[in-house]
Motif scaffolding. Sequence first.
Motif, PDB file in Angstrom:
ATOM      1  N   GLY A 163      41.351  37.435  33.099  1.00 43.79           N
ATOM      2  CA  GLY A 163      41.990  37.976  31.900  1.00 43.79           C
ATOM      3  C   GLY A 163      43.445  38.344  32.133  1.00 43.79           C
ATOM      4  O   GLY A 163      44.311  38.083  31.287  1.00 43.79           O
TER       5      GLY A 163
ATOM      6  N   GLU B 224      47.982  43.377  41.273  1.00 44.37           N
ATOM      7  CA  GLU B 224      46.656  42.931  41.722  1.00 44.37           C
ATOM      8  C   GLU B 224      46.336  43.545  43.081  1.00 44.37           C
ATOM      9  O   GLU B 224      47.134  43.452  44.006  1.00 44.37           O
ATOM     10  CB  GLU B 224      46.628  41.399  41.783  1.00 44.37           C
TER      11      GLU B 224
ATOM     12  N   ALA C 114      31.623  32.504  42.156  1.00 45.21           N
ATOM     13  CA  ALA C 114      30.789  31.296  42.136  1.00 45.21           C
ATOM     14  C   ALA C 114      31.077  30.570  40.832  1.00 45.21           C
ATOM     15  O   ALA C 114      32.236  30.353  40.509  1.00 45.21           O
ATOM     16  CB  ALA C 114      29.329  31.682  42.301  1.00 45.21           C
ATOM     17  N   GLY C 115      30.037  30.232  40.066  1.00 44.46           N
ATOM     18  CA  GLY C 115      30.267  29.384  38.895  1.00 44.46           C
ATOM     19  C   GLY C 115      30.578  30.148  37.623  1.00 44.46           C
ATOM     20  O   GLY C 115      30.159  31.285  37.443  1.00 44.46           O
TER      21      GLY C 115
ATOM     22  N   ARG D 132      34.702  29.847  39.888  1.00 47.81           N
ATOM     23  CA  ARG D 132      35.687  30.843  39.463  1.00 47.81           C
ATOM     24  C   ARG D 132      36.979  30.724  40.263  1.00 47.81           C
ATOM     25  O   ARG D 132      38.073  30.894  39.717  1.00 47.81           O
ATOM     26  CB  ARG D 132      35.126  32.259  39.613  1.00 47.81           C
TER      27      ARG D 132
ATOM     28  N   VAL E  55      46.134  49.713  41.504  1.00 47.00           N
ATOM     29  CA  VAL E  55      46.542  50.815  40.624  1.00 47.00           C
ATOM     30  C   VAL E  55      45.578  51.985  40.819  1.00 47.00           C
ATOM     31  O   VAL E  55      44.359  51.830  40.687  1.00 47.00           O
ATOM     32  CB  VAL E  55      46.545  50.356  39.149  1.00 47.00           C
TER      33      VAL E  55
ATOM     34  N   ARG F 274      23.055  34.958  42.845  1.00 52.77           N
ATOM     35  CA  ARG F 274      23.670  33.634  42.724  1.00 52.77           C
ATOM     36  C   ARG F 274      23.822  32.965  44.079  1.00 52.77           C
ATOM     37  O   ARG F 274      23.901  33.622  45.114  1.00 52.77           O
ATOM     38  CB  ARG F 274      25.015  33.738  42.008  1.00 52.77           C
TER      39      ARG F 274
END
Length: 240
Positions: A16, A35, A45-46, A109, A134, A188
């Motif tokens: 996002g 970040e 993963a997916g 991802r 942050v 997963r």
Amino acid sequence: MAKRERRVLIAGGGIGGLAAAIALGRGGIETSVLERSSFTEETGAGIQLGPNATRALATLGILEAIEPFAFMPEAICIHDGISGRRLQSVPLGKSAEERYGAPYLTLHRADLHAGLRTVTQGLAAVELRPNFAVTAIETRGDEVVAKDAAGSEAKGGSLIGADGLWSTVRSLVAPEASLRFTGATAWRALVPRKGLPSPFDAPVVGLWLGPRAHLVHYPVRGGDDLNVVAVAEGGVGSQG
Ligand SMILES: Cc1cc2nc3c(=O)[nH]c(=O)nc-3n(C[C@H](O)[C@H](O)[C@H](O)COP(=O)(O)OP(=O)(O)OC[C@H]3O[C@@H](n4cnc5c(N)ncnc54)[C@H](O)[C@@H]3O)c2cc1C
């Protein structure tokens, strides 16, 4: 002269945060993406991207960057998880792309994140600040100031909290808001697709329905790996 928009701080450079930076950057608005990671970890993963998501990525000029690593499944095949019987098949592939005007894609991802990073690197308006976790936010005059634990500061006219599910920004601006555990836990795994038995080798999204549990699998990494996610009731709702 047109009023110059002030720099926007974005806490979190995940999916996002980077997408927001690209959207603002394309509109000529400068951003600083704060970040906490180094941006280099290949985690996750997916992820399945429906046509609503890929249409947004196309509008932002991101789709081209991820298409080489994405997979276009031919269908969603739904099975009874106990008997193995095929219950239904929903066509995807080219027919879904024609129907919805954008493709249905599956990918890792890390590949989506890398594609977003590549696009941000071509935008002068986007400043990436890795290793900036942050921990505090304050307003100083008409500025918002974000700080990390070492005392580094970033200043802007506004701040977007895009620091994920376990958001620090949310806990700072709305401490009363808490996460609600759904009661299910997702497990997963990624396995190479080569040599998998039928029907797991099929170029589709597979969905297996069982009592209080289901299993989903789909190809990622351009079709090299199979992402497998098992969702079952139970667990404690902690960060995995
Ligand atoms: C490492 C990782 C792996 C994931 N793997 C998968 C997956 O395999 N499949 C799936 O469907 N979803 C996965 N997700 C979740 C998925 O990416 C998000 O739920 C979804 O994309 C929403 O995006 P987001 O930008 O809101 O959050 P995210 O994509 O989770 O991004 C949040 C970002 O904020 C950063 N951050 C967190 N706290 C701070 C802070 N205090 N200061 C600065 N930065 C901070 C994080 O490092 C992360 O980069 C993963 C998320 C992460 C962080």
